[in-house]
Write a protein that holds these residues in place. Structure first.
Motif, short mmCIF file in Angstrom:
data_model
loop_
_atom_site.label_atom_id
_atom_site.label_comp_id
_atom_site.label_asym_id
_atom_site.label_seq_id
_atom_site.Cartn_x
_atom_site.Cartn_y
_atom_site.Cartn_z
N ARG A 35 4.61 -3.75 -4.09
CA ARG A 35 4.97 -2.62 -5.35
C ARG A 35 6.55 -2.56 -5.27
N LEU A 36 7.19 -2.82 -6.41
CA LEU A 36 8.74 -2.22 -6.35
C LEU A 36 8.55 -1.04 -7.04
N ASP A 37 9.25 0.13 -6.34
CA ASP A 37 9.15 1.31 -6.96
C ASP A 37 10.66 1.90 -6.57
N PHE A 38 11.16 2.29 -7.71
CA PHE A 38 12.64 3.13 -7.57
C PHE A 38 12.98 4.05 -8.88
N GLU A 39 13.79 4.88 -8.57
CA GLU A 39 14.35 5.83 -9.84
C GLU A 39 15.52 5.66 -10.06
N PRO A 81 6.99 -2.34 11.68
CA PRO A 81 5.68 -2.19 12.14
C PRO A 81 4.71 -1.94 11.11
N LEU A 82 3.68 -2.81 11.25
CA LEU A 82 2.52 -2.49 10.22
C LEU A 82 1.25 -1.78 10.67
N TYR A 83 1.20 -1.37 12.01
CA TYR A 83 0.18 -0.68 12.83
C TYR A 83 -1.33 -1.13 12.14
N GLY A 84 -1.84 -0.19 11.49
CA GLY A 84 -3.29 -0.44 11.22
C GLY A 84 -3.50 -1.59 10.10
N ALA A 85 -2.22 -1.55 9.04
CA ALA A 85 -2.22 -2.40 8.08
C ALA A 85 -1.93 -3.89 8.30
N GLY A 86 -1.67 -4.33 9.50
CA GLY A 86 -1.39 -5.59 9.96
C GLY A 86 -2.34 -6.68 9.80
N ALA A 87 -3.70 -6.26 10.03
CA ALA A 87 -4.82 -7.24 9.81
C ALA A 87 -4.93 -7.63 8.38
N SER A 88 -4.95 -6.56 7.46
CA SER A 88 -5.09 -6.99 5.83
C SER A 88 -3.88 -7.67 5.53
N PHE A 89 -2.63 -7.12 6.00
CA PHE A 89 -1.54 -7.91 5.55
C PHE A 89 -1.73 -9.54 6.00
N ALA A 136 0.99 -1.16 -0.13
CA ALA A 136 0.04 0.01 -0.15
C ALA A 136 0.95 1.19 0.05
N GLU A 137 0.77 1.95 0.96
CA GLU A 137 1.61 3.20 1.28
C GLU A 137 2.78 3.04 2.23
N LEU A 138 2.95 1.82 2.49
CA LEU A 138 4.02 1.48 3.63
C LEU A 138 5.07 0.90 3.11
N GLU A 139 6.41 1.31 3.53
CA GLU A 139 7.49 0.79 3.12
C GLU A 139 8.03 -0.38 4.07
N ILE A 140 7.99 -1.63 3.32
CA ILE A 140 8.40 -2.84 4.18
C ILE A 140 9.76 -3.17 3.83
N ALA A 141 10.48 -2.56 2.74
CA ALA A 141 11.94 -3.22 2.48
C ALA A 141 12.63 -2.07 1.69
N ARG A 181 16.59 10.29 -16.01
CA ARG A 181 16.04 9.55 -14.72
C ARG A 181 14.96 8.85 -15.31
N ARG A 182 15.08 7.57 -14.96
CA ARG A 182 13.93 6.68 -15.30
C ARG A 182 13.33 6.21 -14.06
N HIS A 183 12.01 6.38 -13.88
CA HIS A 183 11.09 5.72 -13.02
C HIS A 183 10.69 4.55 -13.37
N VAL A 184 10.73 3.40 -12.44
CA VAL A 184 10.31 2.20 -12.51
C VAL A 184 9.25 1.81 -11.53
N SER A 185 8.43 1.16 -11.94
CA SER A 185 7.20 0.88 -11.00
C SER A 185 6.92 -0.75 -11.61
N CYS A 186 6.96 -1.69 -10.55
CA CYS A 186 6.50 -2.89 -10.97
C CYS A 186 5.57 -3.60 -9.78
N PRO A 187 4.42 -3.90 -10.10
CA PRO A 187 3.37 -4.56 -9.16
C PRO A 187 3.84 -6.32 -9.07
N LEU A 188 3.82 -6.80 -7.92
CA LEU A 188 3.82 -8.14 -8.11
C LEU A 188 3.28 -8.68 -6.46
#
Length: 303
Positions: free
Chosen positions: A255-259, A235-243, A203-208, A276-283
């Motif tokens: 989602r993999l996201d980098f520039e 910590p996932l906080y409120g997103a822990g249940a859905s995760f 979602a909007e949480l950075e896990i790695a 600059r190349r912005h790369v976005s990959c859902p997985l």
């Protein structure tokens, strides 16, 4: 029979004598032609009066031309003297004017040389700037091409814990490796490539998070690079249940996201080109699967 020469004969011969180079006043005597004249004439002839002789009529004091010529000679002498003085003054002025002209000519030549040097430098600067702009414009289309190949997951699990403030929440730990290929299409310059940071988002949480070490890639070459992404007890906080629900359902959508950043030195450090190349990959990450996740060509977007 030879009679003695009379005084009149002697006096008549005097003017015929050769004159000296310098004008001299010669004295002559005037006497009556005969000794047999009357007594008055003898008396008058006996009284000899010297009279200056003049070589020319104009030398006679009574002659008007003599006075005019003497006056003219004095005037001409004065004029000659004054003219010589004026000539010296004119000569001095002429010399000063010539020196001024030489100084002005020398100063003008120096200014002309400086102007030529300045114009040459300005022309060279303009041409070099134009050349750099042309090279920069030509290098702009050469953007690096990126292909994300795979993501290999090593560790992926969740647990209960608490954050730094002591708030209890569910936490996730993830360790994976990203592999991609970078191609440099430039034909006349190499590029310096880096990517910082590389994020794996839930979602909007950075896990790695990870980063790509900077490296140099030559022109018209391909290079396979890898980057490690690590998330430890995030910590996932409120997103822990859905995760937890997604994990139990067979996979967690992330989602993999980098520039990717590239910089090419086209003309040393004077002309640089940056891209600059912005790369976005859902997985989807499944903890039950250990095989690397392969990406298709259309799986990622490259902006």
């Amino acid at each position: 029979m030879h009679a003695a020469k009379s005084e009149s004969d002697i006096t008549s011969l005097a003017p015929s004598s050769p004159r000296s180079p310098k004008r001299q006043h010669v004295l002559y005597y005037v006497q009556s032609p005969s000794r047999d004249s009357h007594d008055d004439e003898n008396k008058s002839s006996s009284s000899i009066q010297p009279t200056p002789a003049f070589t020319t009529p104009s030398d006679s004091p009574s002659h008007p031309h003599s006075r005019t010529s003497s006056a003219a000679s004095r005037v001409s002498g004065n004029l000659r003297f004054k003219g010589f003085g004026n000539y010296n003054k004119r000569n001095e002025c002429h010399v000063i004017e010539e020196e001024d002209d030489d100084y002005e000519d020398h100063y003008g030549k120096n200014n002309h040389r400086w102007c030529q040097c300045l114009m040459g430098l300005l022309g060279f600067g303009f041409l070099f700037t134009l050349f750099c702009l042309i090279i920069w414009g030509v290098s702009k289309p050469y953007k690096p091409q990126i292909t994300v190949e795979s993501l290999e997951v090593f560790n992926f699990f969740t647990c209960l814990g608490s954050d730094l403030t002591g708030v209890p929440t569910k936490m996730v730990t993830l360790n994976c490796s990203l592999s991609m290929v970078v191609y440099n299409p430039a034909t006349f310059f190499g590029i310096h490539v880096t990517a910082d940071p590389i994020n794996l988002m839930y979602a909007e949480l950075e896990i790695a998070i990870g980063k790509l070490r900077r490296y140099y890639q030559p022109r018209e070459s391909s290079h396979t690079v890898t980057a490690n992404l690590v998330g430890s007890k995030v910590p996932l906080y409120g997103a822990g249940a859905s995760f937890q629900a997604a994990e139990n359902g067979g996979g967690v959508p992330v989602r993999l996201d980098f520039e990717l950043q590239s910089r090419g030195n086209v003309v040393g450090r004077l002309v640089k080109t940056k891209h600059r190349r912005h790369v976005s990959c859902p997985l989807v990450i499944d903890s039950s699967k250990t095989k690397p996740i392969k990406f298709k060509k259309d799986s990622c977007t490259y902006d």
